[in-house]
Design a protein around this motif. Structure first.
Motif, mmCIF file in Angstrom:
data_model
loop_
_atom_site.group_PDB
_atom_site.id
_atom_site.type_symbol
_atom_site.label_atom_id
_atom_site.label_comp_id
_atom_site.label_asym_id
_atom_site.label_seq_id
_atom_site.Cartn_x
_atom_site.Cartn_y
_atom_site.Cartn_z
ATOM 1 N N ASP A 177 -10.854 8.387 -14.314
ATOM 2 C CA ASP A 177 -10.257 7.641 -15.424
ATOM 3 C C ASP A 177 -10.544 8.276 -16.785
ATOM 4 O O ASP A 177 -10.059 7.797 -17.810
ATOM 5 C CB ASP A 177 -10.739 6.189 -15.418
ATOM 6 C CG ASP A 177 -12.171 6.049 -15.907
ATOM 7 O OD1 ASP A 177 -12.433 5.196 -16.766
ATOM 8 O OD2 ASP A 177 -13.038 6.805 -15.434
ATOM 9 N N ASN A 214 -12.857 8.050 -18.697
ATOM 10 C CA ASN A 214 -13.395 7.010 -19.598
ATOM 11 C C ASN A 214 -12.299 6.334 -20.422
ATOM 12 O O ASN A 214 -12.529 5.891 -21.553
ATOM 13 C CB ASN A 214 -14.452 7.605 -20.540
ATOM 14 C CG ASN A 214 -15.702 8.040 -19.790
ATOM 15 O OD1 ASN A 214 -16.171 7.338 -18.900
ATOM 16 N ND2 ASN A 214 -16.228 9.208 -20.125
ATOM 17 N N LEU A 215 -11.116 6.242 -19.840
ATOM 18 C CA LEU A 215 -9.997 5.584 -20.511
ATOM 19 C C LEU A 215 -9.851 4.125 -20.105
ATOM 20 O O LEU A 215 -9.054 3.386 -20.685
ATOM 21 C CB LEU A 215 -8.685 6.320 -20.180
ATOM 22 C CG LEU A 215 -8.527 7.722 -20.769
ATOM 23 C CD1 LEU A 215 -7.268 8.383 -20.196
ATOM 24 C CD2 LEU A 215 -8.425 7.652 -22.288
ATOM 25 N N ILE A 216 -10.600 3.728 -19.087
ATOM 26 C CA ILE A 216 -10.543 2.347 -18.615
ATOM 27 C C ILE A 216 -11.838 1.632 -18.967
ATOM 28 O O ILE A 216 -12.929 2.098 -18.654
ATOM 29 C CB ILE A 216 -10.290 2.290 -17.095
ATOM 30 C CG1 ILE A 216 -8.983 3.024 -16.743
ATOM 31 C CG2 ILE A 216 -10.211 0.845 -16.617
ATOM 32 C CD1 ILE A 216 -8.682 3.064 -15.257
ATOM 33 N N ASP A 217 -11.686 0.498 -19.624
ATOM 34 C CA ASP A 217 -12.835 -0.299 -20.043
ATOM 35 C C ASP A 217 -13.689 -0.683 -18.827
ATOM 36 O O ASP A 217 -13.143 -0.992 -17.755
ATOM 37 C CB ASP A 217 -12.312 -1.565 -20.741
ATOM 38 C CG ASP A 217 -13.436 -2.429 -21.271
ATOM 39 O OD1 ASP A 217 -13.844 -2.227 -22.424
ATOM 40 O OD2 ASP A 217 -13.909 -3.316 -20.513
ATOM 41 N N GLU A 276 -6.566 11.712 -19.080
ATOM 42 C CA GLU A 276 -6.044 11.763 -20.448
ATOM 43 C C GLU A 276 -5.066 12.919 -20.579
ATOM 44 O O GLU A 276 -4.020 12.801 -21.214
ATOM 45 C CB GLU A 276 -7.177 11.917 -21.461
ATOM 46 C CG GLU A 276 -6.681 11.902 -22.900
ATOM 47 C CD GLU A 276 -7.814 11.840 -23.904
ATOM 48 O OE1 GLU A 276 -7.525 11.772 -25.114
ATOM 49 O OE2 GLU A 276 -8.992 11.848 -23.495
ATOM 50 N N THR A 333 -5.950 0.457 -29.264
ATOM 51 C CA THR A 333 -6.464 1.796 -28.992
ATOM 52 C C THR A 333 -5.936 2.298 -27.655
ATOM 53 O O THR A 333 -5.420 1.527 -26.832
ATOM 54 C CB THR A 333 -7.997 1.782 -28.942
ATOM 55 O OG1 THR A 333 -8.423 0.947 -27.840
ATOM 56 C CG2 THR A 333 -8.590 1.257 -30.250
ATOM 57 N N LEU A 362 -7.735 3.300 -25.243
ATOM 58 C CA LEU A 362 -8.577 2.657 -24.227
ATOM 59 C C LEU A 362 -7.995 1.308 -23.826
ATOM 60 O O LEU A 362 -7.899 0.984 -22.641
ATOM 61 C CB LEU A 362 -10.004 2.473 -24.760
ATOM 62 C CG LEU A 362 -10.970 1.707 -23.843
ATOM 63 C CD1 LEU A 362 -11.299 2.531 -22.608
ATOM 64 C CD2 LEU A 362 -12.256 1.350 -24.599
ATOM 65 N N SER A 367 -6.371 0.650 -20.156
ATOM 66 C CA SER A 367 -7.067 -0.394 -19.399
ATOM 67 C C SER A 367 -6.098 -1.498 -18.989
ATOM 68 O O SER A 367 -6.068 -1.923 -17.827
ATOM 69 C CB SER A 367 -8.202 -0.993 -20.237
ATOM 70 O OG SER A 367 -9.174 -0.023 -20.551
#
Length: 211
Positions: free
Chosen positions: A32, A34-37, A65, A142, A144, A148
């Motif tokens: 992910d 770090n794109l998913i909460d 990303e 955002t 994110l 998410s």
């Protein structure tokens, strides 16, 4: 060629990490960036575990990303590279599976199926109704938040289709599923309203000029 080789090397390491760390931990998010909460991740894995337990189907997410493709890469070459990437991922998935894949900067989303599951889940409805609208929305949220929301919304919609087909309720998805349907409906109403309003304003402007 160099970029393609680097991409393949990166995929191999990603798969090795996934096999050693994620598959046996019940993690249905393969990547992910770090794109998913974290809260969305937790919910997705909770839903995924219940789906696997009750329906025997594995629903995965692979989100990036960017695939760091050369800017000069043509659309066809980009498509071929992404398809090759998906082919590298598939052997590591536990059947039966559904894979929701995405690359934000490459503007790419897709659904892949095994065991004729495409007959149960409507790919176009999921992507066009639940995923793409949230990713493409022009607002102050955002990246994110958008990724998410779109991944959780799409994941939930996939699970809704599976549970309705088997007539087995997925408790962890009940609230999310309803919210996803509402969000999709609101988006469509908004788009239709925007189109109608634009047509009315255009017609008004034309008539005013004729006067």
């Amino acid at each position: 060629m160099k970029n393609l080789k680097n991409l393949k090397i990166g995929v191999i390491f990603s798969l090795l990490f996934f096999l050693s760390q994620n598959l046996f931990a019940g993690n249905f998010i393969l990547s992910d960036d770090n794109l998913i909460d974290p809260r969305a991740k937790s919910k997705i894995n909770e839903i995924g575990s219940e789906v696997k337990s009750k329906l025997g189907t594995n629903v995965y997410i692979y989100a990036k990303e960017s695939l760091d493709l050369n800017e000069d890469t043509s659309r066809k070459e980009k498509f071929d590279i992404i398809k090759n990437l998906e082919k590298e991922i598939i052997p590591a998935l536990e059947k039966p599976y559904i894979l929701l894949s995405m690359s934000v900067e490459d503007m790419y989303v897709n659904l892949l199926f095994s065991d004729n599951l495409e007959e149960v889940v409507d790919k176009d409805d999921i992507l066009n109704g639940y995923v793409i609208p949230l990713l493409a929305s022009k607002d102050k949220n955002t990246l994110l938040a958008k990724v998410s929301a779109s991944m959780l919304n799409g994941y939930s919609a996939i699970v809704d289709s599976l549970s309705e087909n088997k007539e087995i309720k997925i408790e962890s998805n009940a609230e999310i599923g309803n919210q996803g349907k509402v969000s999709s409906t609101i988006w469509r109403v908004f788009m239709y309203t925007l189109i109608v309003t634009s047509l009315i304003l255009y017609t008004y402007a034309v008539l005013r000029k004729k006067k």
